[in-house]
Motif scaffolding. Sequence first.
Motif, short mmCIF file in Angstrom:
data_model
loop_
_atom_site.label_atom_id
_atom_site.label_comp_id
_atom_site.label_asym_id
_atom_site.label_seq_id
_atom_site.Cartn_x
_atom_site.Cartn_y
_atom_site.Cartn_z
N LYS A 46 -11.87 4.19 -1.41
CA LYS A 46 -11.16 5.39 -0.97
C LYS A 46 -11.95 6.17 0.06
CE LYS A 46 -8.14 8.82 -1.14
NZ LYS A 46 -6.84 8.72 -0.47
N ALA A 101 -6.79 8.58 6.88
CA ALA A 101 -6.09 7.33 7.16
C ALA A 101 -7.04 6.33 7.81
CB ALA A 101 -4.90 7.60 8.08
N GLY A 110 4.21 -0.46 5.05
CA GLY A 110 3.16 -0.36 4.05
C GLY A 110 2.73 -1.67 3.44
N THR A 114 0.86 -1.17 0.00
CA THR A 114 0.00 0.00 0.00
C THR A 114 0.90 1.23 0.00
OG1 THR A 114 -0.17 0.35 2.41
CG2 THR A 114 -1.60 -1.35 1.42
N GLU A 115 0.30 2.41 -0.01
CA GLU A 115 1.08 3.64 -0.06
C GLU A 115 1.12 4.35 1.29
OE1 GLU A 115 2.95 4.33 -2.64
OE2 GLU A 115 2.15 2.47 -3.50
N GLY A 116 0.85 3.61 2.36
CA GLY A 116 0.90 4.20 3.69
C GLY A 116 1.22 3.14 4.73
N SER A 119 -5.33 1.02 5.17
CA SER A 119 -3.99 1.60 5.19
C SER A 119 -4.07 3.08 5.51
CB SER A 119 -3.31 1.40 3.83
OG SER A 119 -2.10 2.13 3.75
N GLU A 120 -2.93 3.62 5.94
CA GLU A 120 -2.85 5.05 6.20
C GLU A 120 -2.98 5.86 4.92
OE1 GLU A 120 -0.49 7.23 9.69
OE2 GLU A 120 0.83 6.69 8.01
N ASP A 121 -2.90 5.21 3.76
CA ASP A 121 -3.10 5.92 2.50
C ASP A 121 -4.57 6.24 2.23
OD1 ASP A 121 -4.23 3.53 1.61
OD2 ASP A 121 -2.57 3.00 0.29
#
Length: 444
Positions: A94, A98, A435, A55-57, A74-76
């Motif tokens: 989405k 976070a 991540g 993931t991106e976070g 995730s934090e993303d």
Amino acid sequence: MKKLSILILLLLNFFFINSALSKKNNPKIINAFSNPVFDGKGYQPIGSLKWKFKTEGKIFASPIAKNDIVYIGSEDGFLYAIEEKSGKTKWKFKTEGAIHSSTSIFENTIYFGSFDGNYYAVNTEDGKLIWKFKTGGEHWLGEIGMWGMKPETQYMDDLWDFYLSSPVVYENGKTAVVLFGSSDGNVYSVDAKTGDLKWKFKTNGPVHGTPVIDRDKIYIGGWDATLYALNIETGKEIWSFATGTKTGFKGIQSSVAVSDGKVYFGAREPFFFALNAETGKLIWKYDAQSSWILSSAVIQDNTVYVGTSDTYALLALDAKTGAEKYRFKANGYVYTSPAIAGNTIYFGDFTGNFFSLDLHSNGKKSNVVSTENRKQFAASTLKNDLLDFGYTGQNEDLSLYDNNKKVMDQFYQLGSIVSSPFINNNTIYFGSADGYLYAYYLEK
């Protein structure tokens, strides 16, 4: 504990115990992880890596798997649905904040919270929104000049307040409700199908702990350092138990475990508590040696297993007396809530190590896997392979908040594990601050 330098989470986590069900109405309880005790055979060490999903976070939330799909936030800001076999994305949803809340699944709906201030119900098949419930706002715990750190006029987030409350579903007959806490200080019960409010209960601080249900009660604690037992149908308080409020040692981040008429939980006040489930009266407490206990416990064979912070331990305590049977030393803070399968207990630590321990070995037989980031950064970050806040921050003035944050960011580079594991199809899943969601086979 050195509160300007060695401070820790919890949690968390948060594993949540399925408990005895009411015989009268035979309700169904869907806790965020169903139960931390999974089916298993003997001692099953961690095997080879099946896959890892990026993931991106950072990942602080814990995974859940159902119908060949693993779900993780995730934090993303995304909730991901990932195919168990391939590790590929089925869909992602989405949010605008976070996701530090873990999930619960009821029928074809998955529930979770986000720092954007909403709790969501999303279709598990296609990732489409069913409803969202707006709280009074979600945020990290914080204050001006926290714990005397400088500058005294700066607002500071608590660097160890990793989680939001994770939702729990309670089905009784034809009705089902979702229960969760909120940073606005309330515990909420909302209709599982529509998101309409049923009741709310006001506490005296943010509630980032996760509710656990047993019979007609919901147990939940928060940052006012109080554990509450509430009536599941009405939200009315049945009893409350106050823990300590000393600076740096105030708050409940873990969830409770309920077993044999007792409620077990840890707190930032450095004790682990056993209470009478009916009255809330203290039965015993374990002195954690100035170490926060933010991991949520799991109980098997009259033994309570729970992680500690500054003593870096997985404890095995006698469930009846609180006496320590043994401890297993990790390499850093143990914030994850452990999971048991067969004779094996699994948990991670803040240095990026993930352990399997043979429960029949009194802490002597184990194996470990490490995140890729740990292998890369351990030599430059750790002292003798152990987490040491003062060592990592030795060139910094740790009376300054920003320097404490800098040290925490260095720890995160290791791939710190505060996500609790989930086991399905002979595979164990856990998230990391690097991540990644990791999927490891269990040896047969």
